[in-house]
Design an enzyme around this catalytic site. Structure first.
Site, PDB file in Angstrom:
ATOM      1  N   CYS A 112      -8.224  -5.111 -10.388  1.00  0.00           N
ATOM      2  CA  CYS A 112      -7.979  -4.122 -11.143  1.00  0.00           C
ATOM      3  C   CYS A 112      -7.225  -2.874 -10.226  1.00  0.00           C
ATOM      4  CB  CYS A 112      -9.064  -3.598 -12.033  1.00  0.00           C
ATOM      5  SG  CYS A 112      -8.806  -2.446 -13.385  1.00  0.00           S
TER       6      CYS A 112
ATOM      7  N   CYS B 259       0.987  -1.212  -0.065  1.00  0.00           N
ATOM      8  CA  CYS B 259      -0.093  -0.037   0.100  1.00  0.00           C
ATOM      9  C   CYS B 259       0.948   1.223  -0.072  1.00  0.00           C
ATOM     10  CB  CYS B 259      -0.753  -0.189   1.275  1.00  0.00           C
ATOM     11  SG  CYS B 259      -2.015   1.496   1.398  1.00  0.00           S
TER      12      CYS B 259
ATOM     13  N   CYS C 214      -5.297   1.133   6.407  1.00  0.00           N
ATOM     14  CA  CYS C 214      -5.500   2.601   6.303  1.00  0.00           C
ATOM     15  C   CYS C 214      -6.758   3.206   5.555  1.00  0.00           C
ATOM     16  CB  CYS C 214      -4.386   3.127   5.646  1.00  0.00           C
ATOM     17  SG  CYS C 214      -4.318   2.922   3.983  1.00  0.00           S
TER      18      CYS C 214
HETATM   19 FE    FE Z   1      -2.830   1.053   3.334  1.00  0.00          FE
END
Ligand code: FE
Length: 163
Positions: A147, A75, A127
């Site tokens: 995607c 992330c 998050c």
């Molecule tokens: Fe995150």
């Protein structure tokens, strides 16, 4: 917009990678919660628009579309591993595509009725950052197509020559 204000529990259960880059056991970790001002200050504008305001980047221009090296995709907001090179495939859509997440716990889903469509939105479980969507027209063995927006991810190569 909706994703920026998604309420998260104080702790979330996710899987972190072991030494081989495979998902470890589920563990409870603190959710990453920041104010909109903090996210704006921390993320570059393109990443902010996707992660915190659910924008979609243009196809065929993301920096991770043609990334084929072995590694983890984490992330861009909080560093949680979300996808791996082992599940990446060439979908032809112009966006980086995976047929499975790194661990199902790490990628959360929400119904998305924006833009006159009903889709399944995906976001980081730690998050809340918007990642993209998941569709049911992917390849075997899952039949799923995750995607992704390149700017929602950072690529971390596996160390050594391990594949
Ligand atoms: Fe995150």
């Amino acid at each position: 917009m909706s994703d920026a204000s998604r309420p998260l529990p104080a702790t979330v259960t996710v899987r972190l990678p072991d030494a081989e880059g495979n998902p470890g056991p589920p563990e409870a970790v603190p959710a990453v919660q920041k104010s909109d001002a903090e996210w704006r200050a921390e993320l570059d504008p393109d990443a902010y628009r996707v992660l915190r305001a659910a924008a979609t980047e243009r196809p065929f221009c993301g920096r991770l579309l043609d990334q084929k090296s072995p590694g983890l995709y984490v992330c861009a907001g909080c560093g949680l591993p979300l996808f791996t090179s082992r599940h990446k495939f060439e979908s032809g859509t112009g966006w980086p595509s995976f047929f499975a997440p790194f661990a199902p716990e790490n990628v959360a889903e929400d119904r998305d009725e924006s833009h006159g469509m009903v889709r399944t939105e995906i976001h980081c479980a730690r998050c809340g950052g918007h990642l993209g969507h998941v569709f049911d027209d992917g390849p075997r063995p899952t039949g799923l197509r995750y995607c992704l927006n390149s700017v929602s991810l950072e690529f971390r190569p596996f160390s050594g020559s391990r594949t």
